[in-house]
Design a protein around this motif. Sequence first.
Motif, mmCIF file in Angstrom:
data_model
loop_
_atom_site.group_PDB
_atom_site.id
_atom_site.type_symbol
_atom_site.label_atom_id
_atom_site.label_comp_id
_atom_site.label_asym_id
_atom_site.label_seq_id
_atom_site.Cartn_x
_atom_site.Cartn_y
_atom_site.Cartn_z
ATOM 1 N N CYS A 13 -43.254 -5.157 -49.588
ATOM 2 C CA CYS A 13 -42.913 -6.245 -50.511
ATOM 3 C C CYS A 13 -44.050 -6.419 -51.512
ATOM 4 C CB CYS A 13 -42.677 -7.529 -49.728
ATOM 5 S SG CYS A 13 -42.388 -8.977 -50.773
ATOM 6 N N ASP A 15 -45.024 -9.046 -52.986
ATOM 7 C CA ASP A 15 -45.700 -10.337 -52.862
ATOM 8 C C ASP A 15 -46.532 -10.428 -51.584
ATOM 9 O OD1 ASP A 15 -44.625 -11.030 -55.235
ATOM 10 O OD2 ASP A 15 -43.206 -12.521 -54.440
ATOM 11 N N CYS A 16 -45.906 -10.168 -50.427
ATOM 12 C CA CYS A 16 -46.608 -10.341 -49.163
ATOM 13 C C CYS A 16 -47.066 -9.016 -48.547
ATOM 14 C CB CYS A 16 -45.722 -11.077 -48.158
ATOM 15 S SG CYS A 16 -44.224 -10.156 -47.711
ATOM 16 N N CYS A 52 -36.768 -8.779 -47.809
ATOM 17 C CA CYS A 52 -38.089 -9.120 -47.286
ATOM 18 C C CYS A 52 -37.878 -10.064 -46.104
ATOM 19 C CB CYS A 52 -38.951 -9.785 -48.350
ATOM 20 S SG CYS A 52 -40.608 -10.199 -47.751
ATOM 21 N N THR A 54 -40.123 -11.484 -44.133
ATOM 22 C CA THR A 54 -41.194 -12.440 -43.847
ATOM 23 C C THR A 54 -40.714 -13.841 -44.184
ATOM 24 O OG1 THR A 54 -42.830 -10.740 -44.382
ATOM 25 C CG2 THR A 54 -43.591 -13.018 -44.279
ATOM 26 N N THR A 56 -42.388 -16.648 -44.482
ATOM 27 C CA THR A 56 -43.244 -17.423 -45.388
ATOM 28 C C THR A 56 -43.271 -16.859 -46.808
ATOM 29 O OG1 THR A 56 -45.157 -16.098 -44.690
ATOM 30 C CG2 THR A 56 -44.724 -18.157 -43.492
ATOM 31 N N CYS A 57 -42.625 -15.729 -47.061
ATOM 32 C CA CYS A 57 -42.653 -15.118 -48.401
ATOM 33 C C CYS A 57 -41.579 -15.765 -49.270
ATOM 34 C CB CYS A 57 -42.423 -13.608 -48.298
ATOM 35 S SG CYS A 57 -42.504 -12.760 -49.897
ATOM 36 N N SER A 58 -41.920 -16.041 -50.490
ATOM 37 C CA SER A 58 -40.974 -16.666 -51.422
ATOM 38 C C SER A 58 -39.949 -15.681 -51.978
ATOM 39 C CB SER A 58 -41.735 -17.301 -52.581
ATOM 40 O OG SER A 58 -42.483 -16.311 -53.295
ATOM 41 N N ARG A 59 -40.221 -14.392 -51.891
ATOM 42 C CA ARG A 59 -39.301 -13.383 -52.398
ATOM 43 C C ARG A 59 -38.341 -12.958 -51.287
ATOM 44 N NH1 ARG A 59 -39.643 -9.684 -56.708
ATOM 45 N NH2 ARG A 59 -41.756 -10.436 -57.130
ATOM 46 N N ARG A 60 -37.042 -13.010 -51.569
ATOM 47 C CA ARG A 60 -36.033 -12.636 -50.583
ATOM 48 C C ARG A 60 -35.663 -11.158 -50.668
ATOM 49 N NH1 ARG A 60 -37.225 -16.575 -48.331
ATOM 50 N NH2 ARG A 60 -37.661 -14.851 -46.915
#
Length: 299
Positions: A13, A15-16, A52, A54, A56-60
């Motif tokens: 990902c 982001d994370c 994604c 995770t 806690t990640c804002s990106r799905r």
Amino acid sequence: MVEAHSSVGELACPDCAAASRRVHSRYRRHLAELPVGGRRVVVRLTVRRFFCDTATCSRRTFVEQVEGLTSKYARAGPGVNVWWRAVALAVGGRPGARLCRVLAAPTGRARLFGQLHAPPVPSRSPRVLGVDDFAFRRSRTYGTIILDVEKSAVIDVLPDRTSETLAAWLRLACPDITRACDLARVFHDLVRHRRGHLLLEWIRQAEQDAPVPIRSFAGFLRHDLDPVTAGLTLTYSSGVIEGHINCCLDDQEADVRPRVVPTPPHPCPVAIVTVTRCRRPDPNSRSLIRGAGTGRNRG
């Protein structure tokens, strides 16, 4: 047409940075590439959208990118983008679009103009600026070109060649030059109107945020603060201190200067006699005439 797809099993990902294997969907992208053998090339690439997982990640979801081939929202590869940018810089919009069709890499003038993005801002400002004028149209329209002399690179092009336009550009682009000009203008006002009582305040401002050359100049002024203040305050050129020093130097030169005693004319035309700090000889003295005659006979 070239068909392609990615064979990577999992992606991280953006982001994370967590790895993901779950595929959300697939779709196709059409990318223009450099021509081969004089023929147009289009890559039809099948890409995947991943989940994604995770919490806690804002990106799905996120889409895979193929390194060296794709970038976000791009419809052409990096190689053909370099071509289009060179064409746009050389010939412009509509002529560039016609040239690209001949080169088997067709595109529109709007996309060519989109390649002319602003150059990256350098990490430091140029130390040596070169300024010159040039003709957009000879004998009619002139502009100003600004160069980085050390790198031999164009920084900017101004629409005319007036000093006001250049000064306005320098104020916006170079804060150090703007600050130096402001301090120089204030110092010129101090000298012209003999406002020596404001000199110390000017030195303090220069030592705080002025460029290095102005700061060094202010340090020299602080070292000789009294003579400079007197020179900027009094109505005559030499201040009290400097004038007193000049008087002392004149007296010292007068004490050590050798005294020259003029040589009086001698009445005897047959001999050259140099007399220094002595009485004038008696014209009727026979010994002097006899000695002169003897010297002549010996020579």
